[in-house]
Scaffold this motif. Sequence first.
Motif, PDB file in Angstrom:
ATOM      1  N   GLN A 171       0.831  -1.208   0.000  1.00  0.00           N
ATOM      2  CA  GLN A 171       0.000   0.000   0.000  1.00  0.00           C
ATOM      3  C   GLN A 171       0.864   1.256   0.000  1.00  0.00           C
ATOM      4  OE1 GLN A 171      -2.457  -1.265   3.410  1.00  0.00           O
ATOM      5  NE2 GLN A 171      -4.236  -0.898   2.120  1.00  0.00           N
ATOM      6  N   ALA A 204       2.441   1.586  -3.430  1.00  0.00           N
ATOM      7  CA  ALA A 204       1.430   1.854  -4.455  1.00  0.00           C
ATOM      8  C   ALA A 204       1.046   3.334  -4.525  1.00  0.00           C
ATOM      9  CB  ALA A 204       0.190   0.996  -4.215  1.00  0.00           C
ATOM     10  N   LEU A 205       1.356   4.090  -3.501  1.00  0.00           N
ATOM     11  CA  LEU A 205       1.060   5.527  -3.524  1.00  0.00           C
ATOM     12  C   LEU A 205       1.788   6.239  -4.664  1.00  0.00           C
ATOM     13  CD1 LEU A 205       1.199   6.309   0.302  1.00  0.00           C
ATOM     14  CD2 LEU A 205      -0.843   6.271  -1.165  1.00  0.00           C
ATOM     15  N   THR A 238       1.475   3.452 -10.028  1.00  0.00           N
ATOM     16  CA  THR A 238       0.106   3.173 -10.470  1.00  0.00           C
ATOM     17  C   THR A 238      -0.095   1.720 -10.881  1.00  0.00           C
ATOM     18  OG1 THR A 238       0.637   4.000 -12.684  1.00  0.00           O
ATOM     19  CG2 THR A 238      -0.400   5.556 -11.168  1.00  0.00           C
ATOM     20  N   ALA A 245      -0.517  -0.124  -7.739  1.00  0.00           N
ATOM     21  CA  ALA A 245      -1.829   0.234  -7.169  1.00  0.00           C
ATOM     22  C   ALA A 245      -2.937  -0.584  -7.832  1.00  0.00           C
ATOM     23  CB  ALA A 245      -2.089   1.731  -7.329  1.00  0.00           C
TER      24      ALA A 245
END
Length: 169
Positions: free
Chosen positions: A128, A131-132, A135, A138
């Motif tokens: 998580q 993933a910020l 993309t 994510a």
Amino acid sequence: MKPVVSIIMGSTSDLPVMEKAAKLLDEMQVPFEMNALSAHRTPAEVEKFAKEAAGRGIKVIIAAAGMAAALPGVIAANTTLPVIGVPVKGSVLDGVDALYSIIQMPPGIPVATVAINGAMNAAILAVQMLALSDTALAQKFADYKESLKNKIVKANEELKEVKFAYKTN
């Protein structure tokens, strides 16, 4: 391929717990490394590892330890990277000692802490965080979360087929 997550454990006896983190990172195609370091038996190496991790491209550290569980805190004290602590169940206090040791950090030296033996959730938190700014990761993680939902939907469909005399659904 350079690792972006480092999985550190106090002893290779923690490997059966930490394999869950490794499997999830592998599934998400996140490059990682795994090493054993001890805050008590190899303190100089732990300090060196923590101070050099960011310069090597590591973005998140998952640190597992049992008993006195100093490893995650010592790493957090020596790096600016996020550290996720995994308390490992021991033989005497069932991991509660490790949980308290990891979660009770002084102000300014946080260690995000998951459940006892919660290595998979540690890997999820790491994904998580990564993933910020990624993309593609994510999207992989969103797909993973959707698969969790689908497992429950499927389980409920299967439960409809389970018959009991007084079951009404």
